[in-house]
Design an enzyme around this catalytic site. Structure first.
Site, PDB file in Angstrom:
ATOM      1  N   TYR A  16       0.821  -1.211   0.000  1.00  0.00           N
ATOM      2  CA  TYR A  16       0.000   0.000   0.000  1.00  0.00           C
ATOM      3  C   TYR A  16       0.856   1.264   0.000  1.00  0.00           C
ATOM      4  O   TYR A  16       0.481   2.279  -0.568  1.00  0.00           O
ATOM      5  CB  TYR A  16      -0.908   0.040   1.238  1.00  0.00           C
ATOM      6  N   LYS A  55       3.264 -15.378   2.442  1.00  0.00           N
ATOM      7  CA  LYS A  55       3.485 -16.082   1.168  1.00  0.00           C
ATOM      8  C   LYS A  55       4.991 -16.334   1.077  1.00  0.00           C
ATOM      9  O   LYS A  55       5.672 -15.903   0.138  1.00  0.00           O
ATOM     10  CB  LYS A  55       2.953 -15.219   0.013  1.00  0.00           C
ATOM     11  N   ASP A  70      -2.797 -18.334   0.339  1.00  0.00           N
ATOM     12  CA  ASP A  70      -3.787 -19.017  -0.510  1.00  0.00           C
ATOM     13  C   ASP A  70      -4.483 -20.138   0.277  1.00  0.00           C
ATOM     14  O   ASP A  70      -5.704 -20.311   0.204  1.00  0.00           O
ATOM     15  CB  ASP A  70      -3.147 -19.535  -1.810  1.00  0.00           C
ATOM     16  N   ASP A  77      -6.241  -7.213   3.988  1.00  0.00           N
ATOM     17  CA  ASP A  77      -7.366  -6.560   3.312  1.00  0.00           C
ATOM     18  C   ASP A  77      -8.281  -7.629   2.731  1.00  0.00           C
ATOM     19  O   ASP A  77      -9.505  -7.590   2.906  1.00  0.00           O
ATOM     20  CB  ASP A  77      -6.822  -5.646   2.196  1.00  0.00           C
ATOM     21  N   ASP A 104     -12.067  -9.247   4.371  1.00  0.00           N
ATOM     22  CA  ASP A 104     -13.338  -9.213   3.639  1.00  0.00           C
ATOM     23  C   ASP A 104     -13.943 -10.615   3.566  1.00  0.00           C
ATOM     24  O   ASP A 104     -15.155 -10.785   3.665  1.00  0.00           O
ATOM     25  CB  ASP A 104     -13.141  -8.671   2.217  1.00  0.00           C
TER      26      ASP A 104
HETATM   27  C1  IPM Z   1     -10.341  -1.480   3.903  1.00  0.00           C
HETATM   28  C2  IPM Z   1     -10.591  -0.872   2.557  1.00  0.00           C
HETATM   29  C3  IPM Z   1      -9.440   0.084   2.230  1.00  0.00           C
HETATM   30  C4  IPM Z   1      -8.186  -0.765   2.150  1.00  0.00           C
HETATM   31  C5  IPM Z   1      -9.621   0.913   0.946  1.00  0.00           C
HETATM   32  C6  IPM Z   1     -10.937   1.653   0.940  1.00  0.00           C
HETATM   33  C7  IPM Z   1      -8.489   1.868   0.750  1.00  0.00           C
HETATM   34  O1  IPM Z   1     -10.759  -1.857   1.588  1.00  0.00           O
HETATM   35  O2  IPM Z   1     -10.269  -0.729   4.890  1.00  0.00           O
HETATM   36  O3  IPM Z   1     -10.216  -2.701   3.973  1.00  0.00           O
HETATM   37  O4  IPM Z   1      -7.872  -1.319   1.089  1.00  0.00           O
HETATM   38  O5  IPM Z   1      -7.493  -0.866   3.162  1.00  0.00           O
HETATM   39 MG    MG Z   2     -10.773  -3.838   2.351  1.00  0.00          MG
END
Ligand code: IPM
Ligand code: MG
Length: 371
Positions: free
Chosen positions: A148, A199, A232, A256, A260
């Protein structure tokens, strides 16, 4: 204790979409708890995200930053929406507000609890035999390093006229050590099991990551049951059997993605809170932090009093725990949310076709369960 010692000071950044309405409910819950438990809080509201662009031509206005610097924590709603979707990627509210905030306050430790109450197990996309006892996994994501923020991050035209884009993934020993310390502490307050995800069969940063994790855990808390897993495989294991994990620790990009995945197997984004803890201490001598729900702005339901306020309320609980050291009060809120769900109160996202109530009503039900 002197009265003024009991006053918490944080900045409220409601943002866009459902942000303002769920933030409003979370402050009502905090107020109700404060009245019961004899503490005060002081907060001021500041624009961030799309509303920042509209009112100040910046997703993160200077006035907002100044207010955050003067606070002990940030209670954050959510940012973004269709109105700003056509802006260049680096001007979009999510990226232009969140990434600079993370960098400015060195919010390196992102805690994302993936919790699914057994009563809601039906909302998980996973098979019922996998989740019938619910899910309880904590993802600890490094938030200010890796691909990032690594340099160079650029684009160039090559001699052959091809366009080349470059992102750079870097990690230094000390960045790995400090996130591991947070993860170890979290694991020691839970089952003592920690799984580090990398990884290391391919990436140099991951080879260092694995080495530093092993050495540092052995140094700071050898009683931790540490395991390592390739990312993975971790992505696969999370859907196969999420509860094999207790605390997961990983670098920025993997975190990240995995967080999710964890969020979706827990059924509703409306239930998931998060904490991003900084390197600096606040005026209480505790980590400065930003507390936000995982769910985003949900523009389609904004302003309709149907959004689930639980994630925002649980984020406020995390703020009490980490930035104000109020463990008992944090637990009171968490248990009120749990009892409210147990008692059958549901917003539409978790109602599974049954009876549902609105945002404000859900907030009131949680206040009634504060005990
Ligand atoms: C998160 C989001 C952010 C990230 C984006 C919106 C920059 O997806 O907080 O997980 O990638 O960290
Ligand atoms: Mg995210």
């Amino acid at each position: 204790m002197l009265r003024f010692m009991n006053t918490l000071c944080f900045a409220t950044l409601p943002g866009d979409g459902i942000g303002p309405e769920v933030v409003d409910v979370s402050l009502r819950v905090l107020k109700a708890l404060a009245d019961k438990r004899n503490f005060n809080f002081e907060t001021s509201y500041h624009d961030v995200g799309g509303i920042g662009i509209d009112n100040h031509e910046s997703a993160l206005p200077e006035s907002t930053l100044i207010a955050c610097r003067q606070s002990d924590a940030i209670l954050f709603g959510s940012v973004g929406g269709p109105k700003w979707e056509n802006l260049a990627p680096d001007k979009q509210p999510e990226r232009a507000a969140l990434l600079p905030l993370r960098r400015e306050f060195e919010l390196f430790a992102n805690l994302r609890p993936g919790t699914l109450y057994p009563e809601l197990s039906g909302i998980s996309p996973l098979r019922s035999d996998i989740v019938k006892r619910g899910i309880d996994v904590l993802c600890v994501r490094e938030l200010t390093g890796g691909i990032y923020f690594g340099k160079p991050k650029t684009r160039k035209i090559l001699a052959n006229k091809e366009t080349l884009a470059i992102d750079t993934m870097t990690y230094q020993t000390k960045e790995i050590e400090r996130i591991i310390e947070v993860a170890v502490q979290a694991a020691s307050l839970r089952s003592g099991r920690l799984c580090s995800v990398d990884k290391a069969n391919v990436l140099e940063t991951s080879i260092l990551w694995r080495q530093v994790v092993s050495e540092h855990v052995a140094r700071i808390d050898p009683s931790i049951e540490l395991s390592h897993m390739y990312v993975d495989n971790a992505a696969m294991q999370l859907v196969r059997d999420p509860n094999q994990f207790d605390v997961i620790v990983t670098e920025n990009m993997f975190g990240d993605i995995l967080s999710d995945e964890l969020a979706v197997i827990c059924g509703s984004l409306g239930m998931l809170a998060s904490a991003s803890l900084g390197a600096d201490r606040n005026s209480m001598g505790l980590p400065f932090g930003l507390y936000e729900p995982a769910g985003g702005t949900a523009p389609d339901i904004a302003g309709k009093d149907v959004a689930n306020p639980c994630a925002q309320i649980l984020s406020a609980a995390l703020m009490l725990r980490y930035s104000f050291g109020m463990e008992e009060e944090a637990e009171t809120i968490e248990s009120a949310v749990k009892q409210t769900i147990r008692a059958g109160f549901r917003t539409i996202d978790v109602a599974q076709g049954g009876k549902s109530i609105g945002t404000q009503e859900m907030g009131q039900a949680i206040i009634d369960h504060l005990g």
